[in-house]
Design an enzyme around this catalytic site. Structure first.
Site, PDB file in Angstrom:
ATOM      1  N   CYS A 213      22.100  33.245  56.261  1.00  0.00           N
ATOM      2  CA  CYS A 213      21.131  32.281  56.753  1.00  0.00           C
ATOM      3  C   CYS A 213      21.772  31.463  57.867  1.00  0.00           C
ATOM      4  O   CYS A 213      22.941  31.116  57.798  1.00  0.00           O
ATOM      5  CB  CYS A 213      20.618  31.301  55.689  1.00  0.00           C
ATOM      6  SG  CYS A 213      19.715  32.072  54.363  1.00  0.00           S
TER       7      CYS A 213
ATOM      8  N   ARG B 295      23.187  36.049  61.260  1.00  0.00           N
ATOM      9  CA  ARG B 295      23.452  35.612  59.891  1.00  0.00           C
ATOM     10  C   ARG B 295      22.340  36.009  58.918  1.00  0.00           C
ATOM     11  O   ARG B 295      22.499  35.899  57.700  1.00  0.00           O
ATOM     12  CB  ARG B 295      23.604  34.091  59.847  1.00  0.00           C
ATOM     13  CG  ARG B 295      24.680  33.572  60.747  1.00  0.00           C
ATOM     14  CD  ARG B 295      24.768  32.074  60.652  1.00  0.00           C
ATOM     15  NE  ARG B 295      25.258  31.670  59.348  1.00  0.00           N
ATOM     16  CZ  ARG B 295      26.532  31.556  59.036  1.00  0.00           C
ATOM     17  NH1 ARG B 295      27.457  31.806  59.927  1.00  0.00           N
ATOM     18  NH2 ARG B 295      26.896  31.183  57.826  1.00  0.00           N
TER      19      ARG B 295
ATOM     20  N   TRP C 238      18.317  35.030  55.283  1.00  0.00           N
ATOM     21  CA  TRP C 238      18.711  36.268  54.613  1.00  0.00           C
ATOM     22  C   TRP C 238      18.396  36.022  53.139  1.00  0.00           C
ATOM     23  O   TRP C 238      19.036  35.218  52.483  1.00  0.00           O
ATOM     24  CB  TRP C 238      20.205  36.541  54.807  1.00  0.00           C
ATOM     25  CG  TRP C 238      20.638  37.867  54.277  1.00  0.00           C
ATOM     26  CD1 TRP C 238      20.609  39.067  54.920  1.00  0.00           C
ATOM     27  CD2 TRP C 238      21.179  38.141  52.974  1.00  0.00           C
ATOM     28  NE1 TRP C 238      21.097  40.062  54.103  1.00  0.00           N
ATOM     29  CE2 TRP C 238      21.447  39.525  52.913  1.00  0.00           C
ATOM     30  CE3 TRP C 238      21.471  37.360  51.857  1.00  0.00           C
ATOM     31  CZ2 TRP C 238      21.994  40.140  51.782  1.00  0.00           C
ATOM     32  CZ3 TRP C 238      22.007  37.964  50.729  1.00  0.00           C
ATOM     33  CH2 TRP C 238      22.259  39.350  50.701  1.00  0.00           C
TER      34      TRP C 238
ATOM     35  N   ASN D 155      21.370  26.856  53.630  1.00  0.00           N
ATOM     36  CA  ASN D 155      22.104  28.116  53.559  1.00  0.00           C
ATOM     37  C   ASN D 155      23.015  28.022  52.351  1.00  0.00           C
ATOM     38  O   ASN D 155      23.789  27.077  52.230  1.00  0.00           O
ATOM     39  CB  ASN D 155      22.937  28.309  54.840  1.00  0.00           C
ATOM     40  CG  ASN D 155      23.917  29.455  54.705  1.00  0.00           C
ATOM     41  OD1 ASN D 155      23.654  30.417  53.996  1.00  0.00           O
ATOM     42  ND2 ASN D 155      25.049  29.364  55.395  1.00  0.00           N
ATOM     43  N   GLY D 156      22.907  29.001  51.440  1.00  0.00           N
ATOM     44  CA  GLY D 156      23.744  28.979  50.240  1.00  0.00           C
ATOM     45  C   GLY D 156      22.909  29.331  49.030  1.00  0.00           C
ATOM     46  O   GLY D 156      21.798  29.847  49.168  1.00  0.00           O
TER      47      GLY D 156
ATOM     48  N   GLU E  32      35.919  53.690  57.296  1.00  0.00           N
ATOM     49  CA  GLU E  32      35.285  52.764  58.242  1.00  0.00           C
ATOM     50  C   GLU E  32      34.251  53.500  59.103  1.00  0.00           C
ATOM     51  O   GLU E  32      33.163  52.980  59.371  1.00  0.00           O
ATOM     52  CB  GLU E  32      36.376  52.097  59.101  1.00  0.00           C
ATOM     53  CG  GLU E  32      35.901  51.181  60.209  1.00  0.00           C
ATOM     54  CD  GLU E  32      35.061  49.987  59.751  1.00  0.00           C
ATOM     55  OE1 GLU E  32      34.963  49.718  58.549  1.00  0.00           O
ATOM     56  OE2 GLU E  32      34.467  49.340  60.633  1.00  0.00           O
TER      57      GLU E  32
ATOM     58  N   LYS F 257      30.297  52.567  59.258  1.00  0.00           N
ATOM     59  CA  LYS F 257      29.583  52.262  60.507  1.00  0.00           C
ATOM     60  C   LYS F 257      28.295  53.069  60.588  1.00  0.00           C
ATOM     61  O   LYS F 257      27.246  52.548  60.916  1.00  0.00           O
ATOM     62  CB  LYS F 257      30.429  52.599  61.743  1.00  0.00           C
ATOM     63  CG  LYS F 257      31.570  51.686  62.094  1.00  0.00           C
ATOM     64  CD  LYS F 257      31.175  50.334  62.576  1.00  0.00           C
ATOM     65  CE  LYS F 257      30.947  49.385  61.449  1.00  0.00           C
ATOM     66  NZ  LYS F 257      31.981  48.598  60.904  1.00  0.00           N
TER      67      LYS F 257
ATOM     68  N   GLU G 240      25.646  51.923  57.883  1.00  0.00           N
ATOM     69  CA  GLU G 240      25.043  50.589  58.000  1.00  0.00           C
ATOM     70  C   GLU G 240      24.095  50.444  59.182  1.00  0.00           C
ATOM     71  O   GLU G 240      23.145  49.685  59.111  1.00  0.00           O
ATOM     72  CB  GLU G 240      26.086  49.465  57.941  1.00  0.00           C
ATOM     73  CG  GLU G 240      27.088  49.399  59.035  1.00  0.00           C
ATOM     74  CD  GLU G 240      28.157  48.316  58.814  1.00  0.00           C
ATOM     75  OE1 GLU G 240      28.006  47.451  57.945  1.00  0.00           O
ATOM     76  OE2 GLU G 240      29.161  48.345  59.553  1.00  0.00           O
TER      77      GLU G 240
ATOM     78  N   HIS H 175      37.716  67.988  45.485  1.00  0.00           N
ATOM     79  CA  HIS H 175      37.431  67.518  44.126  1.00  0.00           C
ATOM     80  C   HIS H 175      36.025  66.956  44.014  1.00  0.00           C
ATOM     81  O   HIS H 175      35.776  66.081  43.179  1.00  0.00           O
ATOM     82  CB  HIS H 175      38.471  66.473  43.716  1.00  0.00           C
ATOM     83  CG  HIS H 175      39.867  66.998  43.709  1.00  0.00           C
ATOM     84  ND1 HIS H 175      40.313  67.903  42.772  1.00  0.00           N
ATOM     85  CD2 HIS H 175      40.890  66.795  44.568  1.00  0.00           C
ATOM     86  CE1 HIS H 175      41.573  68.217  43.038  1.00  0.00           C
ATOM     87  NE2 HIS H 175      41.952  67.561  44.132  1.00  0.00           N
TER      88      HIS H 175
ATOM     89  N   LYS I 283      25.777  39.343  58.782  1.00  0.00           N
ATOM     90  CA  LYS I 283      27.152  39.383  59.260  1.00  0.00           C
ATOM     91  C   LYS I 283      28.079  38.558  58.393  1.00  0.00           C
ATOM     92  O   LYS I 283      29.217  38.919  58.150  1.00  0.00           O
ATOM     93  CB  LYS I 283      27.198  38.856  60.699  1.00  0.00           C
ATOM     94  CG  LYS I 283      28.574  38.858  61.276  1.00  0.00           C
ATOM     95  CD  LYS I 283      28.626  39.580  62.579  1.00  0.00           C
ATOM     96  CE  LYS I 283      30.032  39.911  62.994  1.00  0.00           C
ATOM     97  NZ  LYS I 283      30.434  41.245  62.573  1.00  0.00           N
TER      98      LYS I 283
HETATM   99  C1  G6P Z   1      29.513  41.817  55.855  1.00  0.00           C
HETATM  100  C2  G6P Z   1      29.495  42.367  57.257  1.00  0.00           C
HETATM  101  C3  G6P Z   1      30.663  43.330  57.449  1.00  0.00           C
HETATM  102  C4  G6P Z   1      31.964  42.638  57.113  1.00  0.00           C
HETATM  103  C5  G6P Z   1      31.948  42.035  55.709  1.00  0.00           C
HETATM  104  C6  G6P Z   1      33.140  41.135  55.467  1.00  0.00           C
HETATM  105  O1  G6P Z   1      29.218  42.822  54.956  1.00  0.00           O
HETATM  106  O2  G6P Z   1      28.275  43.037  57.510  1.00  0.00           O
HETATM  107  O3  G6P Z   1      30.701  43.763  58.791  1.00  0.00           O
HETATM  108  O4  G6P Z   1      33.008  43.562  57.199  1.00  0.00           O
HETATM  109  O5  G6P Z   1      30.785  41.232  55.542  1.00  0.00           O
HETATM  110  O6  G6P Z   1      33.061  40.037  56.338  1.00  0.00           O
HETATM  111  P1  G6P Z   1      34.280  39.176  56.802  1.00  0.00           P
HETATM  112  O7  G6P Z   1      33.697  38.145  57.715  1.00  0.00           O
HETATM  113  O8  G6P Z   1      34.870  38.568  55.565  1.00  0.00           O
HETATM  114  O9  G6P Z   1      35.256  40.060  57.476  1.00  0.00           O
END
Ligand code: G6P
Length: 614
Positions: free
Chosen positions: A2, A27, A74, A100-101, A487, A491, A494, A510, A609
């Site tokens: 948020c 956010r 969010w 937010n929270g 990773e 990517k 997501e 396996h 994010k």
């Molecule tokens: C969310 C974001 C990711 C990020 C993760 C951890 O899931 O979408 O891109 O890697 O949080 O966030 P941070 O700010 O702790 O690296």
């Protein structure tokens, strides 16, 4: 998650709030709203969807007024719909609040308030706060500032809030606990509030980061006043922002993600700049030097993080074990915090977080700190909560990352971890000076090598075109490249919503091998290095089952080229530094696939994010 923004000044609030919300949209973006005081009324506009939907909802005539609050959501409590969107009003309609929270005891509070006659319209925990503040104010007869303070005594959970009262267009009240909040101080009694500094930077560089359990009154006539929830007055600590406005714009790119991918040569260079001495073959990290004894005597390192940061932590495990010869465990912060981990004073806990706000990582830091470990933070956002909660740390200096899918955060986190592992190795004498010298020179050349990879963009786009309709994808790597495979898969899933799995290449047999057929693209990191021959065998296994192989190889490789359907050739580097280079083509690939599938790359569905809820 948020995003919250607020304005109090002499300009029209609406355009400032909308611009701020667009900056904060990373956010959360499932609904948005604003509340602006006009005369004796609160003009409230809110709806499901993005900030642009809110603008359409408002229509042509901008709401008028010089004080207002805005929110981009969010969803946690209740579906993303018009009713649950913020701001929320108190029962008497006098107060509007953004939050937010998560209010953990919202149900108990809600029941008590219902018993006292309050009627709720939404499913949110935030509406409960609005009613609670109203209730306290009515019962105590206190002003809004004091009522918010008393009300927050009742609240368990996390909050960053801003409240306005339609009968007082000169004042905003803000408060924070566990969710970030920044106050911007403009000229002549002008104030801004934001979840971060991005909506503020355009107007002022003077900011105050509110601490946990602090409540601020922003008043045209009385100025800025801060008290703690225990009613202790605090002198506001005004800091100057270093952030540049240009870094928050797309700069001609279609998406922030693409811009951030292309920024990597610079962000990696900014990350090691001033920390390496090429001539002397030395690395200096003040966060390690400050606590040198801790690092020299460390029995174990525990790395905690979430998402991409956890993947960077896995690369860190390989680096620390290879160079510094200290055993490493890498933990999801969310698991670590709830499983009563064994932690001793000889442990060093490295917390990795781009935002520095991730709730689980922060909780893991607090737990490890309580149990006596030394905590080192690897954060990007300067002054963020995690960076302040750690004993010391090293910033990644990647600059603001807006795209939800992390790119430059990953490569700079890995750069910091490389510098850390080598610094500790140098101090513990576990690396030959010769090798260290060579590695430092090689790190110095990484930005140029990333630059060369970026030039492969047209080739990568063509490959993306071929596989854009895949429903599944497998990513394989060994050693240092295994976390990059994870990773790469993250990517793709997501931002393009294609199901993708990352696996250690040898582990494929396996289980995942059962999935391979002519429809399955398999992305294999097969660069020259200790595992090269073994990865080639894994490629053979995929090929025997008719899987499509897209291999990332070292420039000039002929062997894998003869086996693979497509190759992406990346410049040769030390095996330990391969993640810094080979992550980049995988980022580009996911980007193009997502764009070709018509996805919103910067705001993938359901994601945010900065995950400030556990
Ligand atoms: C969310 C974001 C990711 C990020 C993760 C951890 O899931 O979408 O891109 O890697 O949080 O966030 P941070 O700010 O702790 O690296």
């Amino acid at each position: 998650m948020c995003g919250i923004v607020a304005y109090l000044g002499t300009e029209e609030a609406y355009p400032i709030l909308i611009k701020g919300l667009k900056r904060l949209e990373y956010r959360g973006y499932d609904s948005a709203g604003v509340a602006i005081i006009n005369g004796k009324d609160i003009n409230l506009f809110k709806c499901k969807g993005k900030v642009s939907d809110l603008e359409s909802h408002v229509g042509g005539d901008d709401p008028v007024g010089q004080i207002g609050i805005g929110h981009t959501r969010w969803a946690t409590h209740g579906q993303p719909n018009d009713t649950n969107a913020h701001p929320h009003l108190s029962g008497d309609g006098n107060l509007a609040i953004i939050h937010n929270g998560i209010i953990e005891n919202y149900n108990t509070l809600k029941e008590e308030l219902i018993n006292r006659g309050h009627v709720f319209h939404s499913d949110t925990d935030t509406e409960v706060l609005a009613h609670l503040i109203e209730d306290v104010r009515r019962q105590t007869g206190e002003d809004l500032f004091e009522s918010v303070r008393i009300a927050l005594h009742e609240v368990i959970g996390a909050y960053a809030i801003v409240v306005l009262d339609k009968n007082n267009p000169d004042q905003l009240i803000a408060a924070k606990k566990s969710s970030p909040l920044v106050i911007g101080i403009g000229e002549d009694g002008t104030y801004f509030v934001g979840s971060d500094a991005t909506p503020i930077i355009e107007y002022t560089k003077n900011v105050v980061y509110l601490e946990d359990e602090e409540i601020a009154m922003l008043d045209r006539n009385q100025g800025l006043k801060i008290v703690t929830i225990q009613n202790r007055e605090k002198t506001p600590y005004i800091q100057e922002l270093e952030m540049q406005l240009e870094t928050l714009e797309k700069g001609g790119y279609d998406y922030f993600m693409l811009k951030e991918i292309y920024e990597q040569p610079r962000s990696v260079r900014d990350c090691f700049r001033g920390r390496m001495n090429l001539q002397k073959g030395m690395i200096r990290l003040s966060g390690i030097e400050l606590y040198e004894e801790k690092w020299l005597n460390a029995k174990r390192i525990v790395i905690v993080g979430c998402g991409t940061s956890w993947h960077a932590g896995l690369v860190g495990e390989y680096l620390f074990e290879e160079f510094a010869r200290i055993p490493v465990e890498v933990e999801y912060a969310s698991e670590f915090r709830y499983r009563n981990p064994i932690i001793s004073e000889d442990d060093i806990v490295i917390a990795i977080s781009q935002s520095g706000e991730t709730a689980d990582t922060l909780a893991a830091v607090q737990l490890a700190k309580e149990r006596g470990a030394h905590i080192f933070g690897v954060c990007n956002v300067v002054g963020s909560t995690i960076s302040r909660a750690t004993h010391s740390g090293a910033y990644t200096h990647a600059g603001p990352e807006i795209g939800v899918a992390s790119t430059k955060a990953f490569t700079t986190q890995v750069t910091v971890l490389t510098l850390m592992a080598l610094t500790v190795a140098q101090k513990r004498g576990t690396i030959e000076p010769e090798r260290l010298h060579r590695l430092i020179a090689e790190i110095n050349s990484i930005p140029d090598k990333i630059e060369q990879v970026l030039e492969l963009n047209p080739i990568i786009e063509r490959i993306s075109e071929i596989y854009k309709s895949a429903t599944n994808a497998l990513y394989l790597g060994r050693g240092y490249s295994f976390p990059v495979a994870l990773e790469g898969a993250l990517k793709l899933k997501e931002i393009s919503y294609i199901h993708a799995e990352g696996y250690p290449a040898a582990e494929m047999k396996h289980g995942p091998i059962a999935l391979i057929d002519q429809e399955m693209p398999v992305f294999v990191i097969a660069t020259q290095g200790p595992s090269y021959e073994k990865v080639v065998s894994n490629i053979q296994e995929v090929k025997a089952r008719k899987g499509k192989i897209i291999a990332i190889v070292t420039t000039g490789d002929t062997h894998v080229k003869s086996l693979a359907d497509h190759v992406i050739e990346i410049p040769k580097t030390d095996d330990a530094l391969v993640p810094l280079v080979c992550a980049v083509p995988l980022q580009l690939l996911s980007y193009h696939v997502a764009v070709l599938r018509g996805c919103n790359v910067d705001q993938p569905r359901n994601l945010a994010k900065s995950v400030t809820v556990e």
